[in-house]
Design a protein around this motif. Structure first.
Motif, PDB file in Angstrom:
ATOM      1  N   ALA A  24      38.421 -27.906 -30.909  1.00  0.00           N
ATOM      2  CA  ALA A  24      37.045 -27.358 -31.408  1.00  0.00           C
ATOM      3  C   ALA A  24      36.280 -28.362 -32.079  1.00  0.00           C
ATOM      4  O   ALA A  24      35.035 -28.287 -32.360  1.00  0.00           O
ATOM      5  CB  ALA A  24      37.349 -26.439 -32.446  1.00  0.00           C
ATOM      6  N   GLN A  38      37.603 -21.373 -34.736  1.00  0.00           N
ATOM      7  CA  GLN A  38      38.043 -22.517 -34.076  1.00  0.00           C
ATOM      8  C   GLN A  38      38.545 -22.317 -32.630  1.00  0.00           C
ATOM      9  O   GLN A  38      38.516 -23.064 -31.710  1.00  0.00           O
ATOM     10  CB  GLN A  38      38.832 -23.470 -34.831  1.00  0.00           C
ATOM     11  CG  GLN A  38      37.883 -24.196 -35.980  1.00  0.00           C
ATOM     12  CD  GLN A  38      38.799 -24.819 -36.909  1.00  0.00           C
ATOM     13  OE1 GLN A  38      39.915 -25.511 -36.515  1.00  0.00           O
ATOM     14  NE2 GLN A  38      38.234 -25.582 -38.099  1.00  0.00           N
ATOM     15  N   VAL A  41      35.695 -21.590 -30.190  1.00  0.00           N
ATOM     16  CA  VAL A  41      35.214 -22.958 -29.679  1.00  0.00           C
ATOM     17  C   VAL A  41      36.255 -23.632 -28.808  1.00  0.00           C
ATOM     18  O   VAL A  41      35.789 -23.994 -27.701  1.00  0.00           O
ATOM     19  CB  VAL A  41      34.722 -23.576 -31.022  1.00  0.00           C
ATOM     20  CG1 VAL A  41      34.443 -25.058 -30.497  1.00  0.00           C
ATOM     21  CG2 VAL A  41      33.791 -22.889 -31.672  1.00  0.00           C
TER      22      VAL A  41
END
Length: 101
Positions: A24, A38, A41
């Motif tokens: 991430a 995270q 992502v």
């Protein structure tokens, strides 16, 4: 016979936060909410790199969030166990991602 300790939110973060943060491009998460973000992502980055499994990681993060917020011990245990199952490939996926960089 070997017995595995039940998963906790802390043990899951300790096991996966550094690798998820790498993918991430963030500092390792210290809270469940940061980790969940995270993972979202990282899942996108995995997909962009052609690495399958981002959906499972996202499901694992959701189980983690639900489990960390559960007030019933049995429910928490089940949800965190599911989180650990769905996140089990995270470190291998991160290694594959590193190899591509």
């Amino acid at each position: 016979m070997t017995t595995t300790a039940p998963a906790t939110a802390e043990s899951i973060l300790a096991r996966y936060a550094a690798d998820i943060a790498f993918v991430a491009e963030e500092k390792p998460a210290t809270t469940v909410s940061d980790f969940t973000y995270q993972v979202t992502v990282a899942a996108e980055n995995f997909e962009a790199a052609g690495i399958n499994g981002g959906d499972e990681l996202a499901a694992g993060a959701q189980y983690l969030a639900d489990g960390a917020g559960a007030t019933d011990n049995a429910e928490r245990s089940v949800l965190l166990g599911k989180a650990a199952e769905y996140l089990a490939r995270a470190n291998d996926m991160a290694d594959e991602y590193r190899d591509m960089c």
